[in-house]
Write a protein that holds these residues in place. Structure first.
Motif, PDB file in Angstrom:
ATOM      1  N   SER A   1     -27.908   8.625  -4.227  1.00 32.02           N
ATOM      2  CA  SER A   1     -26.866   7.658  -3.918  1.00 32.02           C
ATOM      3  C   SER A   1     -25.744   7.822  -4.927  1.00 32.02           C
ATOM      4  N   ALA A   2     -24.506   7.899  -4.432  1.00 35.68           N
ATOM      5  CA  ALA A   2     -23.370   8.097  -5.332  1.00 35.68           C
ATOM      6  C   ALA A   2     -23.167   6.906  -6.253  1.00 35.68           C
ATOM      7  N   GLY A   3     -23.487   5.731  -5.789  1.00 33.05           N
ATOM      8  CA  GLY A   3     -23.439   4.564  -6.650  1.00 33.05           C
ATOM      9  C   GLY A   3     -22.070   3.953  -6.842  1.00 33.05           C
ATOM     10  N   GLY A   4     -21.000   4.666  -6.466  1.00 29.68           N
ATOM     11  CA  GLY A   4     -19.664   4.112  -6.648  1.00 29.68           C
ATOM     12  C   GLY A   4     -18.607   5.167  -6.410  1.00 29.68           C
ATOM     13  N   ASP A   5     -17.371   4.843  -6.787  1.00 27.72           N
ATOM     14  CA  ASP A   5     -16.250   5.755  -6.562  1.00 27.72           C
ATOM     15  C   ASP A   5     -16.287   6.929  -7.536  1.00 27.72           C
ATOM     16  N   LEU A   6     -15.734   8.046  -7.096  1.00 25.02           N
ATOM     17  CA  LEU A   6     -15.594   9.220  -7.948  1.00 25.02           C
ATOM     18  C   LEU A   6     -14.671   8.898  -9.118  1.00 25.02           C
ATOM     19  N   VAL A   7     -15.069   9.331 -10.304  1.00 26.55           N
ATOM     20  CA  VAL A   7     -14.259   9.155 -11.510  1.00 26.55           C
ATOM     21  C   VAL A   7     -13.939  10.542 -12.055  1.00 26.55           C
ATOM     22  N   MET A   8     -12.639  10.859 -12.157  1.00 31.13           N
ATOM     23  CA  MET A   8     -12.197  12.135 -12.707  1.00 31.13           C
ATOM     24  C   MET A   8     -11.580  11.905 -14.086  1.00 31.13           C
ATOM     25  N   PRO A   9     -11.593  12.926 -14.956  1.00 32.04           N
ATOM     26  CA  PRO A   9     -10.950  12.774 -16.261  1.00 32.04           C
ATOM     27  C   PRO A   9      -9.488  12.358 -16.101  1.00 32.04           C
ATOM     28  N   SER A  10      -9.040  11.443 -16.941  1.00 32.70           N
ATOM     29  CA  SER A  10      -7.655  10.969 -16.866  1.00 32.70           C
ATOM     30  C   SER A  10      -6.778  11.561 -17.966  1.00 32.70           C
ATOM     31  N   ALA A  11      -7.378  11.900 -19.099  1.00 28.08           N
ATOM     32  CA  ALA A  11      -6.592  12.467 -20.197  1.00 28.08           C
ATOM     33  C   ALA A  11      -6.091  13.856 -19.816  1.00 28.08           C
ATOM     34  N   GLN A  12      -4.857  14.158 -20.164  1.00 28.73           N
ATOM     35  CA  GLN A  12      -4.278  15.451 -19.824  1.00 28.73           C
ATOM     36  C   GLN A  12      -5.108  16.597 -20.395  1.00 28.73           C
ATOM     37  N   ALA A  13      -5.611  16.446 -21.598  1.00 23.01           N
ATOM     38  CA  ALA A  13      -6.348  17.523 -22.254  1.00 23.01           C
ATOM     39  C   ALA A  13      -7.642  17.876 -21.535  1.00 23.01           C
ATOM     40  N   SER A  14      -8.165  16.954 -20.702  1.00 22.51           N
ATOM     41  CA  SER A  14      -9.440  17.191 -20.018  1.00 22.51           C
ATOM     42  C   SER A  14      -9.284  17.333 -18.518  1.00 22.51           C
ATOM     43  N   SER A  15      -8.078  17.193 -17.996  1.00 24.56           N
ATOM     44  CA  SER A  15      -7.869  17.198 -16.545  1.00 24.56           C
ATOM     45  C   SER A  15      -7.660  18.617 -16.035  1.00 24.56           C
ATOM     46  N   TRP A  16      -8.710  19.413 -16.126  1.00 22.22           N
ATOM     47  CA  TRP A  16      -8.640  20.784 -15.624  1.00 22.22           C
ATOM     48  C   TRP A  16     -10.029  21.287 -15.255  1.00 22.22           C
ATOM     49  N   PHE A  17     -10.051  22.130 -14.222  1.00 21.56           N
ATOM     50  CA  PHE A  17     -11.283  22.804 -13.844  1.00 21.56           C
ATOM     51  C   PHE A  17     -11.396  24.097 -14.636  1.00 21.56           C
ATOM     52  N   CYS A  18     -12.596  24.390 -15.055  1.00 22.70           N
ATOM     53  CA  CYS A  18     -12.875  25.645 -15.751  1.00 22.70           C
ATOM     54  C   CYS A  18     -13.776  26.494 -14.869  1.00 22.70           C
ATOM     55  N   ILE A  19     -13.427  27.747 -14.684  1.00 25.23           N
ATOM     56  CA  ILE A  19     -14.319  28.714 -14.060  1.00 25.23           C
ATOM     57  C   ILE A  19     -14.744  29.668 -15.162  1.00 25.23           C
ATOM     58  N   GLY A  20     -16.042  29.688 -15.427  1.00 24.36           N
ATOM     59  CA  GLY A  20     -16.572  30.444 -16.554  1.00 24.36           C
ATOM     60  C   GLY A  20     -16.999  29.556 -17.697  1.00 24.36           C
ATOM     61  N   GLY A  21     -17.057  28.241 -17.449  1.00 22.85           N
ATOM     62  CA  GLY A  21     -17.444  27.279 -18.471  1.00 22.85           C
ATOM     63  C   GLY A  21     -17.128  25.883 -17.981  1.00 22.85           C
ATOM     64  N   ASP A  22     -16.867  24.981 -18.920  1.00 22.17           N
ATOM     65  CA  ASP A  22     -16.529  23.600 -18.590  1.00 22.17           C
ATOM     66  C   ASP A  22     -15.276  23.213 -19.366  1.00 22.17           C
ATOM     67  N   CYS A  23     -14.537  22.239 -18.843  1.00 17.30           N
ATOM     68  CA  CYS A  23     -13.379  21.737 -19.572  1.00 17.30           C
ATOM     69  C   CYS A  23     -13.849  21.069 -20.866  1.00 17.30           C
TER      70      CYS A  23
END
Length: 607
Positions: free
Chosen positions: A208-230
């Motif tokens: 169960s998702a449990g609630g709404d999707l939460v994405m990073p809000s800070a500019q420094a973390s608002s990116w997808f990484c391919i080959g690792g994680d933000c």
């Protein structure tokens, strides 16, 4: 919200058609399985030079953080270029991954919030150990979602993390085998409140998702990484991956089981042999000049007797005479080699692994490659056991350690004494606002005294072959920077040490004063500016942070063309150090002195 998303995507499609926009990459176009299954939010497309783009309607910018450890090759099975990531699994790196920024992409955020599907086709070369994790396609920093592999007492399992009001981890209970490609699909259905993980078309976990999707809000973390994680910074990636990625996609709808099956059938192969060749600490030159009969060295832990190397491009394959050495393969350059880009392929009894791509320039009488020199960051030190950083004892250790030089930092006191220390304060006292009498009795944490520049220079005279590379720290005002530069100039001229020293600073006032007082002194600019700025100022080189140079690799060649030297600081992993050796920087300033020495002193090409 769904109406907004539908209108946006419709308008975007019309705009692209009107502009004649279509995907044109070096990978073969991958037709969508059927109408309605378009990867409309993101579709990674890798090129032969390891750069990447977004083939979806979004056309998001894909920033290639270039590195020795990032390469590509044409995967004949999937008829497209695959990205190869060579980082140590689970570590943090400043280069060797792709970054897709969505800070201001409100359309993407809205589309994801309404429900989405993420798709990934990957294989691993090595798995994380201990308690570390490795991520493949991810944007998880206190929010977000992504694919990865755990490392727990239960083993290495493929997983999908998502923040839907809280962190939800879907554990597939499957351990990926080296050399086997896995097809992953994660579905977030905002309507039903469920999130699902499929592996090779089979549902492996659901919650169960449990609630709404939460994405990073800070500019420094608002990116997808391919080959690792933000991470919490745009300058590095966390939980890096070692292996290959063929597809990484995002869809603007929550696909059902039948659609997931359709996606899997597109990439399903009748058989996979696996048996991946596991190597660590891979190292070789990616751009070099050679002649027939020369020796080309490939380094790694994990080579075995009988290993052989093939050179391949789109037209042909060349079997090379290969000798297994101590921690390396020695390849004799074949007479049939021609100038161009070639894939290095390791063959072990019929099991192959692509090691990377090399640009060979074949010449009759080539020059040997540039040797990168090592500066010991704040001298060779150990802040726990001693000698402490920037201490006189640390300088003495550096002078007998076999490195090119010692790097350190200086400040000036109110009464004109130039003190060697990195931080602005020592034992709670601000150096530039203190008199030397208030500082001279301070002991460093491992017992050494706080040194003066005059002591460092006098000690330097005992080892004229060891370069002293020091920074005038940026003081609170230009007058202080100028006074410090004047004092340094007097001491260097008095000791006739100009040729043994390099100076650097963020302060152009300090550098300009040194140029006026000591014209022959080598001056390096510390900053973030395009190389045209220090060139215009008449400086001799740049000393730039490794993340900045990784983002602008062309700056190295531009500086060399302008007659300037290039130094970078402070790469710590073998992959990062190899990246800058391959970029051709003149100097690296490092804490990992032993590692840097071993990587810069070994041969990469010989005759």
């Amino acid at each position: 919200m769904k109406l907004v998303k539908t209108i946006f995507l419709s308008l975007l499609s019309l705009a692209l058609v009107a502009c004649g926009g279509k995907d044109s990459t070096e990978s073969d176009p991958d037709p969508q399985p059927e109408k309605g299954l378009a990867a409309d939010l993101f579709d990674l497309s890798v090129s032969s030079d390891a750069s990447a783009s977004d083939a979806s309607k979004m056309r998001s910018e894909v920033v290639t953080n270039s590195a020795f450890s990032l390469s590509s090759y044409y995967n004949a099975d999937y008829k497209r270029y695959a990205a190869c990531f060579g980082g140590t699994p689970g570590k943090s790196v400043g280069c060797g991954y792709y970054r897709v920024d969505y800070t201001s992409n409100e359309a993407l955020r809205a589309a994801l919030a309404d429900g989405f599907t993420a798709e990934l086709l990957f294989c691993c070369d090595a798995l994380p150990t201990g308690t570390s994790e490795a991520s493949v396609f991810s944007s998880v920093e206190g929010a977000g979602f992504g694919f990865g592999v755990t490392s727990t007492s239960a083993g290495n399992h493929i997983k999908f993390d998502i923040y839907a009001s809280k962190l939800i981890t879907l554990d597939s209970k499957m351990t990926p085998q080296p050399g086997i490609f896995y097809h992953l699909v994660a579905v977030y259905d905002a309507g039903t409140g469920k999130v699902s993980l499929y592996v090779d078309g089979v549902l492996k976990a659901e919650a169960s998702a449990g609630g709404d999707l939460v994405m990073p809000s800070a500019q420094a973390s608002s990116w997808f990484c391919i080959g690792g994680d933000c991470s919490s910074s745009l300058n590095y990636a966390e939980k890096t991956w070692q292996g290959e990625v063929v597809n990484a996609r995002l869809y603007s709808s929550a696909l059902g089981a039948a659609d997931v099956t359709t996606l899997y059938r597109k990439v399903q192969r009748s058989s996979q042999t696996g048996g991946r060749i596991t190597l660590t600490d891979l190292g070789f030159l990616t751009d070099c000049h050679v002649a027939a009969g020369w020796k080309y060295y490939i380094y790694a832990d994990g080579f075995a007797a009988g290993d052989a190397v093939k050179l391949q491009n789109a037209q042909r394959s060349i079997d090379c005479r290969t000798t297994v050495g101590a921690g390396c393969l020695i390849v004799t350059v074949p007479s049939s080699l021609t100038t161009g880009n070639w894939s290095l392929v390791l063959d072990r009894g019929g099991v192959n692994r692509t090691l990377g791509t090399v640009k060979f320039t074949v010449e009759a009488a080539p020059a040997l490659p540039r040797i990168t020199k090592v500066f010991a960051h704040r001298c060779v030190h150990n802040n726990t056991k001693g000698p402490y950083e920037n201490s006189l004892e640390a300088l003495k250790k550096t002078q007998t350690y076999g490195v090119y030089g010692a790097e350190f930092d200086v400040w000036i006191t109110t009464d004109g004494y130039v003190v060697v220390h990195h931080d602005a304060t020592v034992s709670g006292k601000n150096i530039q606002n203190s008199r030397w009498s208030d500082l001279k009795n301070i002991k460093l944490p491992t017992g050494e005294h706080l040194p003066l520049l005059s002591e460092f220079l006098d000690q330097g005279l005992a080892y004229p072959g060891v370069i002293l590379n020091f920074e005038i720290k940026a003081h609170t005002d230009n007058d202080r920077n100028r006074v410090c530069a004047d004092s340094v100039a007097v001491m260097l001229n008095a000791r006739n040490m100009v040729s043994q020293c390099r100076m650097m600073s963020y302060s152009t006032v300090a550098l300009d004063e040194l140029r006026r007082k000591v014209p022959a002194l080598q001056l390096d600019y510390l900053g973030t500016d395009d190389p045209s700025f220090p060139q215009g100022k008449g400086y001799n080189g740049i000393s730039y942070n490794m993340n900045l140079l990784s983002a602008h690799p062309d700056w190295v060649a531009r500086c060399h063309a302008a007659g300037m030297k290039v130094c970078t600081w402070t790469p710590s992993s073998s992959q990062d150090i190899m990246t800058f050796i391959n970029l051709g920087v003149d100097y690296i300033t490092v804490n990992s002195v032993d590692l840097a020495k071993s990587l810069t002193e070994r041969p990469y090409v010989s005759y």
